[in-house]
Motif scaffolding. Structure first.
Motif, PDB file in Angstrom:
ATOM      1  N   GLU A   1     -12.173   3.243  -5.429  1.00 15.62           N
ATOM      2  CA  GLU A   1     -11.513   4.529  -5.651  1.00 15.62           C
ATOM      3  C   GLU A   1     -11.706   5.437  -4.438  1.00 15.62           C
ATOM      4  OE1 GLU A   1     -12.313   6.380  -9.469  1.00 15.62           O
ATOM      5  OE2 GLU A   1     -12.504   4.394 -10.382  1.00 15.62           O
ATOM      6  N   ARG A   2     -12.869   5.334  -3.813  1.00 18.08           N
ATOM      7  CA  ARG A   2     -13.146   6.156  -2.624  1.00 18.08           C
ATOM      8  C   ARG A   2     -12.155   5.842  -1.501  1.00 18.08           C
ATOM      9  NH1 ARG A   2     -16.332   5.971   2.070  1.00 18.08           N
ATOM     10  NH2 ARG A   2     -17.335   7.944   2.543  1.00 18.08           N
ATOM     11  N   GLN A   3     -11.854   4.565  -1.309  1.00 20.35           N
ATOM     12  CA  GLN A   3     -10.911   4.182  -0.258  1.00 20.35           C
ATOM     13  C   GLN A   3      -9.497   4.659  -0.584  1.00 20.35           C
ATOM     14  OE1 GLN A   3     -11.579   2.918   2.792  1.00 20.35           O
ATOM     15  NE2 GLN A   3     -13.664   3.330   2.134  1.00 20.35           N
ATOM     16  N   VAL A   4      -9.127   4.599  -1.852  1.00 21.42           N
ATOM     17  CA  VAL A   4      -7.797   5.077  -2.253  1.00 21.42           C
ATOM     18  C   VAL A   4      -7.695   6.581  -2.011  1.00 21.42           C
ATOM     19  CG1 VAL A   4      -6.200   5.366  -4.188  1.00 21.42           C
ATOM     20  CG2 VAL A   4      -7.417   3.204  -3.890  1.00 21.42           C
TER      21      VAL A   4
ATOM     22  N   LEU B   1       0.782   7.141 -10.828  1.00 21.68           N
ATOM     23  CA  LEU B   1      -0.401   6.292 -10.936  1.00 21.68           C
ATOM     24  C   LEU B   1      -1.635   7.138 -10.675  1.00 21.68           C
ATOM     25  CD1 LEU B   1       0.383   3.009  -8.917  1.00 21.68           C
ATOM     26  CD2 LEU B   1       0.140   3.219 -11.379  1.00 21.68           C
ATOM     27  N   THR B   2      -2.744   6.749 -11.295  1.00 22.31           N
ATOM     28  CA  THR B   2      -4.008   7.411 -11.014  1.00 22.31           C
ATOM     29  C   THR B   2      -4.689   6.704  -9.843  1.00 22.31           C
ATOM     30  OG1 THR B   2      -5.290   5.994 -12.489  1.00 22.31           O
ATOM     31  CG2 THR B   2      -4.307   7.985 -13.459  1.00 22.31           C
ATOM     32  N   VAL B   3      -5.697   7.351  -9.293  1.00 23.59           N
ATOM     33  CA  VAL B   3      -6.464   6.753  -8.209  1.00 23.59           C
ATOM     34  C   VAL B   3      -7.119   5.465  -8.702  1.00 23.59           C
ATOM     35  CG1 VAL B   3      -8.500   7.078  -6.741  1.00 23.59           C
ATOM     36  CG2 VAL B   3      -6.828   8.918  -6.975  1.00 23.59           C
ATOM     37  N   ARG B   4      -7.617   5.472  -9.914  1.00 25.67           N
ATOM     38  CA  ARG B   4      -8.264   4.285 -10.485  1.00 25.67           C
ATOM     39  C   ARG B   4      -7.276   3.124 -10.603  1.00 25.67           C
ATOM     40  NH1 ARG B   4     -12.146   5.167 -15.254  1.00 25.67           N
ATOM     41  NH2 ARG B   4     -13.438   5.593 -13.455  1.00 25.67           N
ATOM     42  N   GLN B   5      -6.080   3.396 -11.091  1.00 23.55           N
ATOM     43  CA  GLN B   5      -5.063   2.340 -11.219  1.00 23.55           C
ATOM     44  C   GLN B   5      -4.677   1.792  -9.850  1.00 23.55           C
ATOM     45  OE1 GLN B   5      -2.231   4.784 -13.304  1.00 23.55           O
ATOM     46  NE2 GLN B   5      -2.639   3.785 -15.279  1.00 23.55           N
TER      47      GLN B   5
ATOM     48  N   ARG C   1       0.831  -1.210   0.000  1.00 26.00           N
ATOM     49  CA  ARG C   1       0.000   0.000   0.000  1.00 26.00           C
ATOM     50  C   ARG C   1       0.865   1.258   0.000  1.00 26.00           C
ATOM     51  NH1 ARG C   1      -5.399  -0.502   3.761  1.00 26.00           N
ATOM     52  NH2 ARG C   1      -6.395  -2.055   2.452  1.00 26.00           N
ATOM     53  N   VAL C   2       1.919   1.246   0.801  1.00 25.70           N
ATOM     54  CA  VAL C   2       2.812   2.415   0.854  1.00 25.70           C
ATOM     55  C   VAL C   2       3.412   2.667  -0.521  1.00 25.70           C
ATOM     56  CG1 VAL C   2       4.997   3.295   1.767  1.00 25.70           C
ATOM     57  CG2 VAL C   2       3.358   2.209   3.304  1.00 25.70           C
ATOM     58  N   PHE C   3       3.915   1.619  -1.153  1.00 27.49           N
ATOM     59  CA  PHE C   3       4.550   1.763  -2.463  1.00 27.49           C
ATOM     60  C   PHE C   3       3.556   2.330  -3.484  1.00 27.49           C
ATOM     61  CE2 PHE C   3       5.558   0.023  -6.666  1.00 27.49           C
ATOM     62  CZ  PHE C   3       6.801   0.604  -6.855  1.00 27.49           C
ATOM     63  N   VAL C   4       2.378   1.733  -3.547  1.00 30.05           N
ATOM     64  CA  VAL C   4       1.377   2.176  -4.519  1.00 30.05           C
ATOM     65  C   VAL C   4       0.921   3.604  -4.212  1.00 30.05           C
ATOM     66  CG1 VAL C   4      -0.957   1.758  -5.401  1.00 30.05           C
ATOM     67  CG2 VAL C   4       0.618  -0.163  -5.081  1.00 30.05           C
ATOM     68  N   MET C   5       0.694   3.911  -2.941  1.00 32.07           N
ATOM     69  CA  MET C   5       0.216   5.249  -2.587  1.00 32.07           C
ATOM     70  C   MET C   5       1.280   6.314  -2.841  1.00 32.07           C
ATOM     71  SD  MET C   5      -2.880   4.817  -2.003  1.00 32.07           S
ATOM     72  CE  MET C   5      -3.161   6.536  -1.688  1.00 32.07           C
ATOM     73  N   GLU C   6       2.538   5.960  -2.685  1.00 28.71           N
ATOM     74  CA  GLU C   6       3.602   6.912  -3.022  1.00 28.71           C
ATOM     75  C   GLU C   6       3.605   7.203  -4.521  1.00 28.71           C
ATOM     76  OE1 GLU C   6       7.093   5.120  -1.297  1.00 28.71           O
ATOM     77  OE2 GLU C   6       6.815   6.201   0.590  1.00 28.71           O
ATOM     78  N   GLN C   7       3.294   6.180  -5.311  1.00 25.47           N
ATOM     79  CA  GLN C   7       3.194   6.370  -6.762  1.00 25.47           C
ATOM     80  C   GLN C   7       2.031   7.301  -7.101  1.00 25.47           C
ATOM     81  OE1 GLN C   7       5.377   4.822  -9.101  1.00 25.47           O
ATOM     82  NE2 GLN C   7       6.489   4.417  -7.213  1.00 25.47           N
ATOM     83  N   VAL C   8       0.928   7.158  -6.375  1.00 29.31           N
ATOM     84  CA  VAL C   8      -0.235   8.029  -6.588  1.00 29.31           C
ATOM     85  C   VAL C   8       0.121   9.470  -6.219  1.00 29.31           C
ATOM     86  CG1 VAL C   8      -2.593   8.558  -5.821  1.00 29.31           C
ATOM     87  CG2 VAL C   8      -1.926   6.187  -6.267  1.00 29.31           C
ATOM     88  N   LEU C   9       0.751   9.647  -5.067  1.00 33.07           N
ATOM     89  CA  LEU C   9       1.091  11.003  -4.611  1.00 33.07           C
ATOM     90  C   LEU C   9       2.083  11.695  -5.553  1.00 33.07           C
ATOM     91  CD1 LEU C   9       1.336  10.423  -0.756  1.00 33.07           C
ATOM     92  CD2 LEU C   9      -0.456  11.638  -1.999  1.00 33.07           C
ATOM     93  N   SER C  10       2.946  10.906  -6.176  1.00 31.17           N
ATOM     94  CA  SER C  10       3.918  11.505  -7.096  1.00 31.17           C
ATOM     95  C   SER C  10       3.342  11.698  -8.499  1.00 31.17           C
ATOM     96  CB  SER C  10       5.180  10.648  -7.155  1.00 31.17           C
ATOM     97  OG  SER C  10       4.903   9.410  -7.799  1.00 31.17           O
TER      98      SER C  10
ATOM     99  N   ALA D   1      -6.512   1.771  -7.168  1.00 27.71           N
ATOM    100  CA  ALA D   1      -7.644   1.001  -6.655  1.00 27.71           C
ATOM    101  C   ALA D   1      -7.620  -0.418  -7.216  1.00 27.71           C
ATOM    102  CB  ALA D   1      -8.955   1.694  -7.005  1.00 27.71           C
ATOM    103  N   GLN D   2      -7.317  -0.553  -8.479  1.00 28.04           N
ATOM    104  CA  GLN D   2      -7.245  -1.881  -9.097  1.00 28.04           C
ATOM    105  C   GLN D   2      -6.080  -2.691  -8.533  1.00 28.04           C
ATOM    106  OE1 GLN D   2      -7.132  -0.877 -13.255  1.00 28.04           O
ATOM    107  NE2 GLN D   2      -9.371  -0.870 -13.438  1.00 28.04           N
ATOM    108  N   LEU D   3      -4.943  -2.056  -8.369  1.00 27.94           N
ATOM    109  CA  LEU D   3      -3.770  -2.765  -7.848  1.00 27.94           C
ATOM    110  C   LEU D   3      -3.967  -3.238  -6.413  1.00 27.94           C
ATOM    111  CD1 LEU D   3      -0.848  -0.554  -9.200  1.00 27.94           C
ATOM    112  CD2 LEU D   3      -1.308  -2.928  -9.793  1.00 27.94           C
ATOM    113  N   LEU D   4      -4.641  -2.418  -5.610  1.00 33.78           N
ATOM    114  CA  LEU D   4      -4.810  -2.735  -4.195  1.00 33.78           C
ATOM    115  C   LEU D   4      -6.097  -3.503  -3.906  1.00 33.78           C
ATOM    116  CD1 LEU D   4      -3.642   0.662  -2.659  1.00 33.78           C
ATOM    117  CD2 LEU D   4      -2.357  -1.472  -2.799  1.00 33.78           C
ATOM    118  N   GLY D   5      -6.965  -3.621  -4.893  1.00 36.86           N
ATOM    119  CA  GLY D   5      -8.229  -4.304  -4.667  1.00 36.86           C
ATOM    120  C   GLY D   5      -9.168  -3.502  -3.779  1.00 36.86           C
TER     121      GLY D   5
END
Length: 87
Positions: free
Chosen positions: A40-43, A27-31, A15-24, A33-37
């Motif tokens: 989009e609201r939770q992401v 990655l989009t929120v949609r992507q 989650r940390v890795f994916v969320m860091e990608q989102v913040l930078s 959400a798919q990666l983390l299962g």
């Protein structure tokens, strides 16, 4: 306020890795959400929490606490005592 070490599970590290990608912006929120299962609201919720509190936001908040439904130690001790006397 003291800062303690944060220990994350493998799921939380992902989650940390994916969320860091989102913040930078990589990655989009949609992507994410798919990666983390997740939805989009939770992401979006995770993203906002990370922006405010950092990585510590992703650690489970109940870590280190005794579950609310746990059997009290006194009951376990009494059961052990009764079982020992029966044998």
């Amino acid at each position: 306020m003291e800062r303690g070490d944060i220990f994350l599970s493998a799921k939380e590290v992902k989650r940390v890795f994916v969320m860091e990608q989102v913040l930078s912006g990589k990655l989009t929120v949609r992507q994410a959400a798919q990666l983390l299962g997740l939805s989009e609201r939770q992401v979006k919720r995770l993203k906002g929490g990370m922006q405010k509190e950092g990585v510590a936001f992703l650690a489970h908040k109940n870590r280190g606490r005794k579950p609310g439904h746990a059997v009290p130690k006194s009951v376990c001790d009494k059961a052990d005592y009764l079982l020992e006397r029966r044998v």
